[in-house]
Every structure is written in structure tokens, then in C-alpha cells.
Design a protein around this motif. Structure first.
Motif, PDB file in Angstrom:
ATOM      1  N   ILE A  67      11.380  -6.186  -4.445  1.00 10.52           N
ATOM      2  CA  ILE A  67      11.940  -5.615  -3.215  1.00 10.52           C
ATOM      3  C   ILE A  67      11.065  -5.984  -2.020  1.00 10.52           C
ATOM      4  N   ARG A  68       9.737  -5.871  -2.223  1.00  9.10           N
ATOM      5  CA  ARG A  68       8.805  -6.199  -1.133  1.00  9.10           C
ATOM      6  C   ARG A  68       8.955  -7.667  -0.724  1.00  9.10           C
ATOM      7  N   GLN A  69       9.030  -8.547  -1.731  1.00  4.80           N
ATOM      8  CA  GLN A  69       9.170  -9.976  -1.407  1.00  4.80           C
ATOM      9  C   GLN A  69      10.492 -10.247  -0.674  1.00  4.80           C
ATOM     10  N   SER A  75       0.820  -1.225   0.000  1.00  3.04           N
ATOM     11  CA  SER A  75       0.000   0.000   0.000  1.00  3.04           C
ATOM     12  C   SER A  75       0.851   1.271   0.000  1.00  3.04           C
ATOM     13  N   VAL A  76       2.095   1.178   0.432  1.00  2.00           N
ATOM     14  CA  VAL A  76       2.909   2.403   0.524  1.00  2.00           C
ATOM     15  C   VAL A  76       4.025   2.483  -0.523  1.00  2.00           C
ATOM     16  N   GLU A  77       4.285   1.385  -1.209  1.00  2.00           N
ATOM     17  CA  GLU A  77       5.514   1.342  -2.014  1.00  2.00           C
ATOM     18  C   GLU A  77       5.518   2.332  -3.189  1.00  2.00           C
ATOM     19  N   LYS A  78       4.366   2.525  -3.834  1.00  2.00           N
ATOM     20  CA  LYS A  78       4.376   3.420  -5.003  1.00  2.00           C
ATOM     21  C   LYS A  78       4.619   4.872  -4.592  1.00  2.00           C
ATOM     22  N   GLU A  98       0.544  10.178 -10.700  1.00  2.00           N
ATOM     23  CA  GLU A  98       1.954   9.825 -10.904  1.00  2.00           C
ATOM     24  C   GLU A  98       2.275   8.466 -10.286  1.00  2.00           C
ATOM     25  N   ALA A  99       1.783   8.254  -9.074  1.00  2.00           N
ATOM     26  CA  ALA A  99       2.067   6.988  -8.389  1.00  2.00           C
ATOM     27  C   ALA A  99       1.374   5.820  -9.069  1.00  2.00           C
TER      28      ALA A  99
END
Lengths: 183, 121
Positions: free
Chosen positions: B36-38, A14-17, B21-22
Motif C-alpha cells: 500500500i505504501r509503495q 513510521s505510522v502505518e502499523k 500489538e503494533a
């Protein structure tokens, strides 16, 4: 353990972007921004994943902002080292890259374009990048993440009074730079 | 642009732009973020081992920084830019970059000393 892992994954997703975009605005290139997000995620998982859920977001941005500050500190040191060891010519050569030009424009049409012209969007992005680091952090956390002053202060490791000052200055600077786009 | 004098409208418009943008990250970046999250989640499983490795990394960094400081001490800090030699460059290349933030902070101090008169006040 497994339950916490699922919650942690959902939180990071939920925060990565936004975290990536904030880092990219701060450092001006994609690769360093990804490295910073990686360090922030690892640091947050290692130290804060067992904290209460409601504190996760401020703590994550606290780690992210620390990593961004570290990046700027390392860059200053690297620049000093280059000047010291390689002399002024090399330093000037290395200073040729304009970080603003490294940010890719979004290639696709998106809903914001319906009400905001492309020129104004570009002007806003440039204005945000030109803000001093602390002002940009305060503005993005308050305006984009919707943090309270207390949460923002926690994320920035400063007082609420400092947050108020940074945010107010950022707002003034942004509105001044966007003046020609105001009705 | 739909900004007006009201700060709230301004903030709403800014948020709209930033959200867009996101949401419009390119596929390569989204993929990297997912990886990266994994990887970060993997550290939950291998926590104790990772902490041990990190401790060893810091030890290696501190050792390298101490070795470099000793080298500087015995060879003396170059008084001018012209005096910076290949020896110093080779020594710098031996330092593990990820583990030596303190080392670079020290170097910043040494560089400042060199610029302001070779450590003489």
C-alpha cells in the motif's frame, strides 16, 4: 522530488502499523482496516505531502480519522439500504457478525506479557474497542501518539475543549473497566 | 497488571500494550502495508494523470447517481418493503460503489422518507 519521496516513504513507514491497529479497532476487521489505511495514505500523499514536516503526523491522522468516519457512515447507509430493499429478515441475518471476534490475538509472546497478564491485555483491548469512536480517537492520539491537545484537535477536526472532554471520558471509562486489574 | 491510581502509569501501561500489538502484526499484514505504501508513493510520480482519472471517476459516479435519481423519480419510491422490486435492485447494482458516496447519502434520505410516510410531512 526524490528527496521528498524518501522522506514521505520514511514517514508512512513510521505510522502505518499504528494506523492499521487504530483502523482495525475502529472497524473490527483486517480487510476494511487495510482499505482505510490505503485511502488515508493516498489521500495524505495527494494533499499534504508538501506541507511542513511537523504537521505531517496530525494531518495523516486527520485523513485516517475521516476515512474511519466515512466507513461508519457508509455502513449505516448500507444497513439502511438492506433494511429498505431486503426487509428485516436479511438485516438480522447480516447482523450476526461480532466485530470483536474478528480481531486476531497476537500469536507470539511479546515483552508486555512479562508485566501484564494476558487476561488484562484482552480486557484492555476489549475496553478500547467499546469506547465511542471519538473518545477512542482522542485517547489513542493523546495517549499512544503523544499528541498535544492542539495536535489532537487538528487531527480530529474539533476544538481543544472537545478533545479534553473526549479524552477525559475515555480515561474514566477505561479505568472503570480495568478496575479489577488495578492494585 | 501494573496499573495504579496514577493516570500516567495507566497510560504508560496502555501504550506498552498497544506498541506490542503494533509490533506484532502478522507477516501478511506487514506485506500488504508495504505494498500500500509503495502504491501511495507511485501517485507522486503520476500525479497529474491520477488527478485526471479521479476527475473522470467522480464524473462517472455523479452521472450514475443522477441516472438512478431519475429512475426513482419516474418509477416512484416504493411505499412499503413488499413493493421493493427487482428493478430497484438491478439499478443499485449498476452504481459504481467507490464513486457514489453522495448517492448513498441521498438514498439514506429516500429511505428515511419512505419509513416516515412516503415523503408526506
Amino acid at each position: 522530488m526524490e528527496e521528498n519521496r524518501r522522506e514521505v516513504e520514511a514517514f508512512l513507514a513510521s505510522v502505518e502499523k499504528r494506523a492499521f491497529r487504530m483502523a482495525q479497532m475502529a472497524v473490527g476487521n483486517r480487510e476494511d482496516a487495510l482499505d482505510i489505511v490505503q485511502e488515508a495514505m493516498f489521500g495524505w500523499v495527494r494533499r499534504y505531502r508538501h506541507k511542513p514536516d511537523e504537521s505531517w503526523k496530525p494531518l495523516f491522522y486527520r485523513v485516517l480519522n475521516s476515512r474511519i468516519s466515512d466507513w461508519h457512515r457508509r455502513r449505516r447507509v448500507r444497513d439502511q439500504l438492506r433494511k429498505w430493499f431486503a426487509g428485516p429478515d436479511r438485516a438480522l441475518e447480516d447482523a450476526g457478525e461480532d466485530p470483536i471476534e474478528q480481531i486476531p490475538d497476537p500469536s507470539g509472546f511479546h515483552p508486555a506479557d512479562r508485566i501484564i497478564s494476558a487476561t488484562a491485555v484482552q480486557a484492555l483491548k476489549t475496553a478500547l474497542r467499546r469506547l465511542p469512536l471519538r473518545q477512542r480517537q482522542a485517547f489513542l492520539l493523546r495517549a499512544w501518539e503523544g499528541f498535544s491537545e492542539r495536535e489532537t484537535a487538528q487531527a480530529m477536526k474539533c476544538t481543544q475543549g472537545s478533545v479534553k472532554t473526549h479524552y477525559s471520558r475515555a480515561m474514566t471509562a477505561l479505568r472503570r473497566q480495568m478496575e479489577e486489574y488495578l492494585p | 497488571m501494573s496499573f495504579n491510581d496514577d493516570d500516567q502509569s495507566f497510560v504508560r501501561a496502555v501504550r506498552q500494550v498497544l506498541d506490542a500489538e503494533a509490533d506484532n502484526l502478522e507477516a501478511g499484514t506487514r506485506s500488504r502495508l508495504n505494498r500500500i505504501r509503495q502504491d501511495a508513493l507511485q501517485t507522486i510520480a503520476r500525479g497529474p494523470q491520477a488527478r485526471r482519472n479521479r476527475g473522470l471517476g467522480w464524473l462517472a459516479g455523479a452521472t450514475a447517481a443522477a441516472a438512478f435519481a431519475a429512475m426513482l423519480y419516474f418509477s416512484a419510491v416504493p411505499a412499503t418493503l413488499e413493493m421493493a422490486s427487482e428493478t430497484h435492485l438491478e439499478a443499485v447494482s449498476l452504481i459504481p460503489l467507490e464513486e457514489s458516496v453522495e448517492f448513498f447519502e441521498d438514498i439514506e434520505f429516500y429511505a428515511w422518507m419512505a419509513e416516515t410516510g412516503n415523503g408526506q410531512v
